[in-house]
Scaffold this active site. Structure first.
Site, PDB file in Angstrom:
ATOM      1  CG  HIS A  77      -1.884  -0.886   1.247  1.00 24.91           C
ATOM      2  ND1 HIS A  77      -2.968  -0.834   0.302  1.00 24.91           N
ATOM      3  CD2 HIS A  77      -2.233  -2.184   2.085  1.00 24.91           C
ATOM      4  CE1 HIS A  77      -3.865  -1.697   0.268  1.00 24.91           C
ATOM      5  NE2 HIS A  77      -3.638  -3.029   1.432  1.00 24.91           N
TER       6      HIS A  77
HETATM    7  C1  BDR Z   1      -3.648   1.774   4.653  1.00 23.77           C
HETATM    8  O1  BDR Z   1      -4.175   1.622   5.916  1.00 23.77           O
HETATM    9  C2  BDR Z   1      -3.010   1.656   6.837  1.00 23.77           C
HETATM   10  O2  BDR Z   1      -3.100   0.487   7.454  1.00 23.77           O
HETATM   11  C3  BDR Z   1      -1.660   1.087   6.237  1.00 23.77           C
HETATM   12  O3  BDR Z   1      -0.826   1.276   6.716  1.00 23.77           O
HETATM   13  C4  BDR Z   1      -2.040   1.955   4.668  1.00 23.77           C
HETATM   14  O4  BDR Z   1      -1.737   3.544   4.755  1.00 23.77           O
HETATM   15  C5  BDR Z   1      -4.205   0.760   3.291  1.00 23.77           C
HETATM   16  O5  BDR Z   1      -5.926   1.495   3.551  1.00 23.77           O
END
Ligand code: BDR
Ligand code: CA
Length: 324
Positions: A239
């Site tokens: 992500h």
């Molecule tokens: C996002 O949510 C967080 O848990 C991760 O670090 C990322 O920024 C993904 O949806």
């Protein structure tokens, strides 16, 4: 490229920070921290520790918001990131301390000091960016670019069927940020969930000796376990690192431009990023809630394999201290 990274480390935040540190293109002015994966105090500790392990304690850290604009903090996402946000490694804390200035003040000061030079990157809820805009709206005209990992334009959410975690954590702040006329790119689930890093590659990267690698890839053991249990995957999506793979090679991504509204009502689609994908002005007398909103550059497709190779190559060729 002068950058500020606003982050809630977070296992995938850790990888993203490591990737940014591995790229000589980026001059990291500072990390600003935000509640999200963990309470903000822990996010700050994790940020300081990651920099320490990378031998980059020269990079300042500024602590930001502890909660969203409208609701109390919902607690650490320990199932995903561990109690400590770092896969339950509970590594020793850093001796370094954060700056006295808040994240919002730091963001404003750096953008004002280097007009049209600073790229602002958000890897967590958008509260600090919104606070910075409130503090000094002029920054919207002085920032070079704003990128955020968050939202879902044309796909399902990851926290519930409609919303992505970072946006759902503070929909009001996100809507405020997306309502400003500054050059914004959304790197959301539309592309991050097409960017898959297999556990085999994590193991390969973990085998390269470095203190920060031990921390980041040690934490990934927890993250991989979560992905296996919940998504039946033998690997994870990247992500937060996707913002950097986008910045390093924009040609790997397809983008489209639409104004976005964030659902802020207390309803089932709270936190959904809604792009206005069609002009409905042919319907006489109908209000257009998107009218006057700025267009956001939305990453809507990616060559995920090439994005992951880019990350791999950068990390394979980086030099970090082996021991702390
Ligand atoms: C996002 O949510 C967080 O848990 C991760 O670090 C990322 O920024 C993904 O949806
Ligand atoms: Ca994050």
């Amino acid at each position: 490229m002068k950058i500020i990274i606003d982050t809630d480390p977070g296992i995938d935040d850790g990888l993203a920070i490591m990737l940014a540190l591995a790229c000589p293109e980026f001059d990291i002015l500072g990390l600003t921290t935000i509640f999200g994966n963990v309470p903000v105090e822990l996010a700050t500790e994790n940020a300081l520790r990651l920099l320490d392990l990378a031998g980059r304690s020269d990079i300042p850290v500024s602590q930001g918001a502890a909660k969203s604009w409208e609701t109390p903090y919902g607690g650490a996402k320990s199932a995903v990131h561990g109690e400590d946000g770092q896969g339950n490694l509970f590594s020793p804390t850093s001796a370094q301390k954060p700056l006295e200035t808040t994240a919002a003040e730091f963001i404003v000061s750096q953008i004002s000091k280097f007009p049209n030079e600073v790229t602002l990157i958000a890897l967590g809820p958008l509260t600090n960016l919104a606070d910075a805009l409130k503090h000094d709206p002029e920054i919207q005209h002085k920032v070079k670019e704003v990128l955020f990992m968050g939202g879902n334009a044309f796909c399902a959410g990851n926290t519930n069927p409609v919303a992505e975690a970072n946006i759902l954590a503070d929909p009001e702040a996100a809507d405020f940020v997306l309502g400003h006329h500054w050059p914004m790119t959304m790197v959301g689930l539309d592309v991050t969930q097409k960017t898959y890093i297999p556990s085999k590659l994590i193991a390969e990267l973990a085998a390269i000796p470095s203190a920060i690698g031990n921390q980041v890839f040690g934490a990934y053991r927890h993250y991989l376990k979560f992905y296996k249990e919940v998504n039946q995957m033998d690997g994870t999506w990247i992500h937060d690192s996707s913002v950097f793979t986008y910045l390093l090679n924009k040609e790997l991504y397809r983008t489209s431009e639409y104004p976005i509204l964030v659902e802020t009502a207390d309803c089932i689609s709270r936190g959904k990023t809604w792009p206005s994908i069609k002009d409905y002005s042919f319907i006489a007398g109908q209000e257009n809630p998107w009218l006057g909103r700025p267009k956001v550059n939305i990453c809507d497709d990616v060559n995920g394999k090439k994005a992951v190779s880019l990350l791999k190559n950068r990390l394979m060729n980086a030099t970090f201290p082996i021991e702390k």
